[in-house]
Motif scaffolding. Structure first.
Motif, PDB file in Angstrom:
ATOM      1  N   GLY A 126      84.922  79.842  27.389  1.00 37.85           N
ATOM      2  CA  GLY A 126      83.535  80.088  28.222  1.00 37.85           C
ATOM      3  C   GLY A 126      84.027  81.424  28.853  1.00 37.85           C
ATOM      4  O   GLY A 126      83.074  82.026  29.798  1.00 37.85           O
ATOM      5  N   ILE A 127      84.668  82.396  28.201  1.00 38.86           N
ATOM      6  CA  ILE A 127      84.840  83.827  28.697  1.00 38.86           C
ATOM      7  C   ILE A 127      83.922  84.677  28.254  1.00 38.86           C
ATOM      8  O   ILE A 127      83.621  84.834  27.077  1.00 38.86           O
ATOM      9  CB  ILE A 127      86.255  84.357  28.398  1.00 38.86           C
ATOM     10  N   THR A 128      83.271  85.424  29.218  1.00 38.66           N
ATOM     11  CA  THR A 128      82.133  86.436  28.768  1.00 38.66           C
ATOM     12  C   THR A 128      82.496  87.777  29.251  1.00 38.66           C
ATOM     13  O   THR A 128      81.578  88.778  28.776  1.00 38.66           O
ATOM     14  CB  THR A 128      80.858  85.833  29.356  1.00 38.66           C
ATOM     15  N   SER A 129      83.448  88.023  30.004  1.00 35.17           N
ATOM     16  CA  SER A 129      83.907  89.310  30.402  1.00 35.17           C
ATOM     17  C   SER A 129      85.188  89.356  30.761  1.00 35.17           C
ATOM     18  O   SER A 129      85.719  88.407  31.475  1.00 35.17           O
ATOM     19  CB  SER A 129      82.922  90.035  31.530  1.00 35.17           C
ATOM     20  N   VAL A 130      85.705  90.316  30.658  1.00 31.24           N
ATOM     21  CA  VAL A 130      87.413  90.445  30.858  1.00 31.24           C
ATOM     22  C   VAL A 130      87.651  91.892  31.371  1.00 31.24           C
ATOM     23  O   VAL A 130      87.144  92.878  31.339  1.00 31.24           O
ATOM     24  CB  VAL A 130      88.217  90.221  29.623  1.00 31.24           C
ATOM     25  N   PHE A 131      88.988  91.731  32.287  1.00 27.19           N
ATOM     26  CA  PHE A 131      89.359  93.008  32.624  1.00 27.19           C
ATOM     27  C   PHE A 131      90.792  93.166  31.865  1.00 27.19           C
ATOM     28  O   PHE A 131      91.774  92.165  31.837  1.00 27.19           O
ATOM     29  CB  PHE A 131      90.134  92.899  34.182  1.00 27.19           C
ATOM     30  N   ASP A 132      90.902  93.753  31.061  1.00 25.43           N
ATOM     31  CA  ASP A 132      92.183  94.040  30.316  1.00 25.43           C
ATOM     32  C   ASP A 132      93.197  94.846  30.840  1.00 25.43           C
ATOM     33  O   ASP A 132      93.059  96.152  31.176  1.00 25.43           O
ATOM     34  CB  ASP A 132      91.893  94.903  28.758  1.00 25.43           C
ATOM     35  N   ALA A 133      94.294  94.457  31.413  1.00 25.29           N
ATOM     36  CA  ALA A 133      95.019  94.909  32.244  1.00 25.29           C
ATOM     37  C   ALA A 133      96.194  95.488  31.687  1.00 25.29           C
ATOM     38  O   ALA A 133      97.236  95.896  32.153  1.00 25.29           O
ATOM     39  CB  ALA A 133      95.686  93.642  33.346  1.00 25.29           C
ATOM     40  N   GLY A 134      96.172  96.056  30.465  1.00 25.19           N
ATOM     41  CA  GLY A 134      97.102  96.717  29.633  1.00 25.19           C
ATOM     42  C   GLY A 134      97.040  96.154  28.167  1.00 25.19           C
ATOM     43  O   GLY A 134      97.304  95.158  27.855  1.00 25.19           O
ATOM     44  N   LEU A 135      96.943  97.136  27.068  1.00 22.20           N
ATOM     45  CA  LEU A 135      96.952  96.798  25.888  1.00 22.20           C
ATOM     46  C   LEU A 135      98.449  96.898  25.280  1.00 22.20           C
ATOM     47  O   LEU A 135      98.574  96.076  24.419  1.00 22.20           O
ATOM     48  CB  LEU A 135      96.237  98.188  25.276  1.00 22.20           C
ATOM     49  N   LEU A 136      99.172  97.355  25.859  1.00 22.85           N
ATOM     50  CA  LEU A 136     100.953  97.339  25.521  1.00 22.85           C
ATOM     51  C   LEU A 136     101.025  97.601  24.234  1.00 22.85           C
ATOM     52  O   LEU A 136     102.298  98.089  23.902  1.00 22.85           O
ATOM     53  CB  LEU A 136     101.100  96.092  26.037  1.00 22.85           C
ATOM     54  N   VAL A 137     100.438  96.888  23.359  1.00 19.33           N
ATOM     55  CA  VAL A 137     101.147  97.008  21.832  1.00 19.33           C
ATOM     56  C   VAL A 137     100.617  98.201  20.962  1.00 19.33           C
ATOM     57  O   VAL A 137     101.015  98.183  19.881  1.00 19.33           O
ATOM     58  CB  VAL A 137     100.935  95.597  21.177  1.00 19.33           C
ATOM     59  N   LEU A 138      99.927  98.937  21.656  1.00 25.32           N
ATOM     60  CA  LEU A 138      99.316  99.953  20.835  1.00 25.32           C
ATOM     61  C   LEU A 138      98.738 101.191  21.864  1.00 25.32           C
ATOM     62  O   LEU A 138      98.210 100.704  22.897  1.00 25.32           O
ATOM     63  CB  LEU A 138      98.396  99.576  19.638  1.00 25.32           C
TER      64      LEU A 138
END
Length: 594
Positions: free
Chosen positions: A267-279
């Motif tokens: 049910g996720i339609t929006s996100v805050f990406d709190a850190g990409l970290l791996v790239l």
């Protein structure tokens, strides 16, 4: 218009009953439309909807107008919210009519703190979410038989409660993989467990300096000074990983593609990406935008510039990313800072020393004066700031820095956030509302699980019984936002908002309805408050509250259909409720057909 009265915000079960009674009254009264479409909205598609949801209940999260029966969607927008009779004019020969038949329609979930790319990558190896060292070693041996020859062994989720405070050791891994590098990320993402081969390739020896002594370091044998294979905090972890086997762009893209349908199914339609970290961040946001161009990005992304290096000034980098990435679905307007780490490693910054090691109260990643200067300059530049802040001293320093920036910088619509908030001093509870700072919680952590009993309580003593002050901060009037922080966790890893919503209302582990709730009991919040904290709360945090977070005419059509009305579900069974359909921007992104 029917006026809803929910009474006190502290009484979760009475409030649940009042909502059910109000919803029944709404249905019986046959209330007219909550909002009528404007002429401009009606012109779209000749006034006919693409999708109509009818025969509710519809829980709108629109204060004062929480219940409706029907919703109409034209292209990307909601054009009608009301009763079944009023929606008839929106139904044409091409309109898809979804009979809810008592199923619940909600706004799409907005994730206030998550790591989609990093999570998709690090959880792809062996899952080590077990309670004992022996169970983990058995899982690793079984994985070796399944994996066969490999250039590197990856894994995620080993639990701190299975090991002493000095962490896991390389010798256990050496017996299974003596000649293959192994890199296993801890359940909270703040530590790694590696073998001797990994240390050798990365050239980490007893002579290697710790990246940030007291905060990020290589655990060492007290007798010999040799690294034990326990790496604490990202500054120590990622140089080792990159020396051994960095993630390729193709591997990352493939991992994300595998996970995206799971996000929609949750049910996720929006996100805050709190850190990409791996790239690199530019590469990560380009990956998101490539999916957007192809129509394959099922949620909107508000991203961040992640900062954990005191030697680098993050403000210019964050401003550049904000300018560069500003498409419809992918933006990067936030500066993400770390002020401290976690209590498992004793890197959470506390006001008083650790109970099991009085020699330390935790180090901050950045000296307080430097931290305050970064925030002042970033705030003046119009950046919204999101801070990883665990300990009560870390939270006080963060609130002090926000307060100082607000005093010297021009007024503006700030959307600053403190994330996680494991420990907050009672004196600081009212300051979130006073300063307009969002309190972001990973509510599924607020349980008396094996981590709380075996790690948190020994580390901090009686302070463990004052953790996660969700209800108190909410009662003081602050905005509350839920975010799972997936893949990071204290005990079990989840990206499912319904897991967090349930535990926010119960403070019990999933599937343990008879477990004593984590004290203080009045830190539980009501179901309507938890739903709001998973929708409008993070929408406000991200500056998207005029576009998403509630079901209102003119807002974007981010909607989910649940198989049951959550207000009629037993509190301990909320997480078992299936998401039958997820709509983002008016497009069906997930559908479970019966």
């Amino acid at each position: 218009m029917l006026k809803l009265d929910f009474g006190s915000v502290n009484e979760a079960e009475p409030s649940r009953r009042r909502l059910l009674q109000t919803g029944a009254a709404f249905a019986a009264a046959g209330v007219a439309s909550v909002s009528a479409p404007t002429n401009a909205e009606a012109r779209t598609g000749g006034g006919k909807a693409d999708i109509v949801f009818r025969n509710g209940p519809v829980y709108t999260v629109n204060g004062g107008r929480e219940w409706a029966r029907t919703v109409a969607v034209m292209q990307k927008h909601i054009v009608y919210v009301g009763d079944d009779a009023g929606v008839r004019s929106f139904i044409g020969p091409k309109t898809r009519v979804v009979d809810l038949a008592g199923r619940m329609l909600l706004p799409g979930f907005v994730e206030g703190h998550i790591h989609p790319i990093a999570g998709a990558v690090v959880t792809r190896g062996v899952d080590l979410q077990y309670d004992t060292r022996e169970e983990m070693l058995d899982a690793l041996k079984a994985y070796r038989a399944k994996l066969g020859q490999a250039g590197i062994v990856r894994g995620f989720g080993w639990r701190y409660n299975a090991f002493p405070p000095t962490g896991p050791r390389k010798e256990d891994l050496d017996q299974i993989w003596p000649d293959t590098p192994v890199f296993l990320v801890g359940i909270d993402g703040h530590s790694a467990w590696v073998n001797s081969k990994t240390l050798a390739i990365a050239k980490v020896t007893k002579a290697t300096k710790d990246p940030l002594p007291g905060y990020s370091y290589f655990e060492r044998d007290p007798a010999e000074g040799e690294p034990t294979g326990y790496l604490v905090e990202p500054p120590a972890m990622f140089p080792v990983l990159n020396a051994v086997s960095p993630f390729t762009t193709g591997y990352i893209a493939d991992s994300l593609a595998q996970w995206l349908p799971k996000a929609s199914a949750a049910g996720i339609t929006s996100v805050f990406d709190a850190g990409l970290l791996v790239l690199p961040e530019e590469t990560g946001y380009e990956l998101y935008q490539d999916l957007e161009r192809k129509g394959k990005l099922p949620f909107r992304v508000v991203g961040s510039t992640y900062h954990n290096n005191p030697a680098i000034d993050p403000a210019p980098i964050a401003k550049a990313l904000r300018r560069r990435f500003n498409s419809e679905l992918v933006q990067a307007p936030v500066l993400k800072l770390n002020i401290d780490g976690g209590e498992a490693q004793r890197t959470a910054a506390l006001l008083a020393p650790y109970s099991d090691d009085p020699s330390t109260s935790g180090e901050t990643l950045v000296p307080p004066d430097q931290f305050k200067d970064i925030i002042r300059r970033a705030d003046r530049a119009g950046l919204n700031i999101h801070i990883h802040s665990y300990g009560d001293r870390a939270n006080r320093l963060s609130l002090d820095a926000f307060e100082a920036a607000i005093k010297v910088n021009p007024p503006r619509d700030r959307r600053h956030t403190l994330a996680h908030l494991i420990f907050v001093s009672p004196d600081d509870l009212p300051r979130f509302a006073k300063l307009g700072v969002t309190a972001q919680f990973s509510a599924q952590w607020s349980v008396a699980d094996a981590y709380w009993q075996g790690v948190m309580r020994p580390r901090v003593g009686a302070r463990a019984e004052q953790a996660f002050r969700t209800g108190s901060i909410l009662r003081h009037g602050a905005n509350i936002s839920l975010g799972t922080d997936w893949p990071a966790a204290g005990y079990y890893s989840t990206y499912k908002p319904l897991d967090a919503i349930e535990i926010a209302t119960t403070r019990r582990e999933l599937n343990k309805p008879d477990q004593p709730a984590l004290v203080p009991l009045d830190e539980r919040i009501s179901l309507e408050e938890a739903i709001r904290a998973a929708t409008m709360g993070p929408a406000y945090q991200l500056g998207l509250d005029q576009k998403i977070g509630s079901i209102e005419v003119g807002k974007l059509a981010d909607l989910i259909v649940l198989e049951r009305n959550l207000f009629e579900v037993a509190p301990h069974d909320i997480h078992n409720t299936k998401v039958l359909m997820t709509v983002m921007n008016g497009q069906v992104r997930h559908e479970q057909r019966s």
